[in-house]
Every structure is written in structure tokens, then in C-alpha cells.
Design a protein around this motif. Structure first.
Motif, PDB file in Angstrom:
ATOM      1  N   ALA A  55       0.830  -1.211   0.000  1.00  0.00           N
ATOM      2  CA  ALA A  55       0.000   0.000   0.000  1.00  0.00           C
ATOM      3  C   ALA A  55       0.865   1.263   0.000  1.00  0.00           C
ATOM      4  O   ALA A  55       0.563   2.245  -0.693  1.00  0.00           O
ATOM      5  N   LEU A  96       2.344   1.987  -3.422  1.00  0.00           N
ATOM      6  CA  LEU A  96       1.384   2.371  -4.467  1.00  0.00           C
ATOM      7  C   LEU A  96       0.699   3.701  -4.176  1.00  0.00           C
ATOM      8  O   LEU A  96      -0.344   4.010  -4.774  1.00  0.00           O
ATOM      9  N   SER A 119      -5.026   1.429  -5.648  1.00  0.00           N
ATOM     10  CA  SER A 119      -4.293   0.256  -5.148  1.00  0.00           C
ATOM     11  C   SER A 119      -5.180  -0.848  -4.603  1.00  0.00           C
ATOM     12  O   SER A 119      -4.677  -1.920  -4.255  1.00  0.00           O
TER      13      SER A 119
END
Length: 365
Positions: free
Chosen positions: A96, A99, A104
Motif C-alpha cells: 500500500a 502504491l 491500489s
């Protein structure tokens, strides 16, 4: 262009996810903080598996998403150990972070499914910490004596997976906690009291037997002395002979009483031993009817579930071993009972051996 028409916007991503997953798999709550809950399952692809893992991914999206990292948590995990759950969560949070600035959620869900698939196809036994599956025995049963077979993996109702032999040994070694705040004498207390009584009876028998042995030696010495007095020339006085004969008679009377006491003590010791064996057997039966707390999550595993899944495993072999031990201990040596009776049957186990599996304590049930 507003956010609703922006194909890369948050709402567009959420719409895509809702189109891909049904309501039982994905739930979206939109607002200032949007919550996405997705049920994660491994992708089996038609493969046969003896393990089942599942988790729910919860992502909280702030209004600034995707320019801020979504808050990722795991809920309602099943079949995962604490270590596996921690590794999965760390991997998702790292992804996470990497991104940030782009949508995501789909990547996080697919990555989580890949990780669950990998865990479902392997992982370690939580008891012995060795791989659940090996390349050679991945789905092969363990062959037991008599041609019986034991599945390699035991899947608990809480979906935690163990080597069958490991959970069998854990069940065998489990000591249920003693109930608190009760006036009732438990089965464990009865077995311990019976074992203590048997040891006491055995000790009493040993003391009386030793007295009998000493009395036999003294009686033999007195009779030998009387024979010497009768054979001496010139003969000893009548008073000396009468005194020696009276001593022999008193010794014979005492020896006769001690023989009776030895016999009674022997019967008491044997009866106490049999009671101890019976109480120990009853204790084992009572333990086998109690649920076993899962070694990972402590949720109870019903005894009938363990028996049904572990036919031929260590607890059943333990039953046979216990019966043999009881039979052997009934071979009572009345002439030389030493009080070393086996009041608790030694139980054997198959599989990985005691050095692999830790012994559970009597923790909370």
C-alpha cells in the motif's frame, strides 16, 4: 472532469470492485472515510487441499485517497497462525505504501489472495514448527500398523491445520485445568488419592514383610540353639531347656501372627493397586471426553471430532497401551511386592516423536 467521470478516481475504482465481486464477498461503505471489506480466499484452481485459510481485508480510505495510504487491517481470519497473519498484514501495508498516488485496492486484494494461496499450499505446523506438506508426502496418508492410514493434516473446526500425529500427541499430553471454587472432588483428585493410598498400602506391606523376615531369622536361631542344648553332653539343666523351649514357642507364635499380617497386608496392597488402576483408567476416559483447546486460538475441538479424524493416531494407541499396562500391573507378586506399581499407564505416540511436539500445559479451556 469531476471525480465520478474520472476513470482513475476513487469512485470508479470502487464501482469496478463491486462489479467484480458479489455482495457476500465485498462490502463498501462510502462517506468521508470510505470502508472497503473484502473476503479473501485462496485461489485453488481445482487443486485438492487439506488446509483452508480465509481472511477479511478491511481498507479505510480517506478523502485524499489515493494520495494517502489506506489503513489496512485483517479481520475474521481463519486457519492462519499469528505469525502468518502478521506476515500477510506487513506485506499488504508495504505494498500500500509503494502504491501511494495510484489506485491500489485491486492490487492489494489480488496480492492478498496470492499470499493466501501460497499459505494454503504450505505453511508450518504450529506445534512442531516443521512444514505441513513436503514435496514427497504432500497429500499422502501416514501408514500405521495393521494397514490403517492417518491423514497427514488435521484441520480443526477453527480451520487451523496441524500434522495429525502432532495434534494427536498434543491431545494425549493435554492436562485439563482443575475446576476452581468447587466442593466436588474431581476425577484427578480421586486418581491421585487412590495412587497415594496404593503407595501407602505397599509401604505397609514392605514393613510387615521385613518384620516377618527378621522373625524367621530369629526363630531359626532359637531352634538351632535349642537343638544344641538337647545334644550337649552332659545335659544342661531342666530350667535352661524349659526357658529355651518357651523362647521357641513365643517365636513360633509371633511368626505365625506375622504370616497372617503379611497375607492381609498383601491383599490390602493388591486391592489398593487395583483401585488406583481403575481410577487412573476412569481419569483417562474422562480426559478423552473433554474438548481440546486449539493450540493456536484456544477454541475447543470436540473429542468426537478428534477421535473421528485421528483413528489409529496416538490417543487410540495410548488406549491400547494403557490396557496393556493395566494387564501387566495385575501380575501381583505377593511374595515380594515392592510398591512400584504403574498407577498411570505410559502411552506411546506415532509420528514425529516427542522432541518435535511441545507438551501443552493445563491452560485455560
Amino acid at each position: 472532469m469531476d471525480e465520478l467521470s474520472d476513470p482513475t478516481g476513487k469512485d470508479a475504482e470502487l464501482d469496478l470492485l463491486q462489479a467484480m465481486y458479489n455482495e457476500s464477498e465485498l462490502q463498501v461503505t462510502r462517506g468521508s472515510i470510505t470502508t472497503v471489506c473484502c473476503v479473501l480466499r485462496p485461489q485453488l484452481g481445482g487443486e485438492v487441499t487439506q488446509r483452508f485459510v480465509e481472511a477479511q481485508l478491511r481498507a479505510e480510505l480517506l478523502e485524499a485517497y489515493p494520495d494517502v495510504v489506506p489503513q489496512i487491517t485483517l479481520e475474521r481470519t481463519r486457519g492462519l497462525t499469528d505469525e502468518e497473519e502478521g506476515q500477510l498484514l506487513r506485506s499488504l501495508r508495504e505494498l500500500a505504501v509503494s502504491l501511494v498516488g495510484e489506485s491500489s485496492l485491486l492490487a492489494l486484494i489480488e496480492h492478498a489472495q496470492e499470499l493466501l494461496t501460497s499459505v494454503n499450499q504450505g505453511g508450518d505446523c504450529p506445534i512442531c514448527r516443521e512444514p505441513l506438506f513436503t514435496e514427497h508426502h504432500a497429500h499422502q496418508p501416514t501408514l500405521l500398523a495393521g494397514g490403517a492410514s492417518l491423514p497427514q493434516i488435521f484441520l480443526a473446526p477453527c480451520y487451523h491445520a496441524f500434522h495429525s500425529e502432532c495434534i494427536g500427541m498434543w491431545w494425549e499430553a493435554y492436562e485439563p485445568p482443575v475446576p476452581k471454587n468447587t466442593d466436588r472432588v474431581g476425577q484427578t483428585d480421586k486418581a491421585a488419592a487412590a495412587a497415594a493410598a496404593a503407595k501407602g498400602a505397599a509401604a505397609e506391606f514392605e514393613v510387615i514383610k521385613q518384620k516377618h523376615s527378621s522373625a524367621e531369622q530369629l526363630d531359626g536361631m532359637l531352634r538351632a540353639r535349642l537343638s544344641e542344648l538337647l545334644a550337649v553332653d552332659p545335659p544342661v539343666s531342666r530350667t535352661v531347656l524349659i526357658d529355651a523351649e518357651e523362647r521357641c514357642q513365643r517365636s513360633a507364635d509371633e511368626l505365625r501372627q506375622l504370616r497372617l499380617r503379611v497375607g492381609r497386608a498383601s491383599h490390602r496392597a493388591e486391592a489398593a493397586q487395583e483401585r488406583a488402576i481403575a481410577e487412573a483408567a476412569a481419569q483417562l476416559d474422562a480426559r478423552r471426553d473433554l474438548p481440546l483447546p486449539c493450540p493456536v486460538c484456544r477454541l475447543p475441538i470436540a473429542a468426537h471430532t478428534l477421535r473421528a479424524a485421528l483413528i489409529g493416531a496416538a490417543p487410540d494407541l495410548a488406549c491400547s497401551s494403557a490396557a496393556n499396562s493395566v494387564s501387566d500391573s495385575r501380575q501381583f507378586d505377593k511374595a515380594g511386592y515392592g510398591g512400584a506399581a504403574c498407577f498411570g499407564a505410559e502411552r506411546s505416540a506415532t509420528g514425529c516423536g516427542g522432541e518435535r511436539c511441545g507438551r501443552p500445559g493445563g491452560g485455560e479451556s
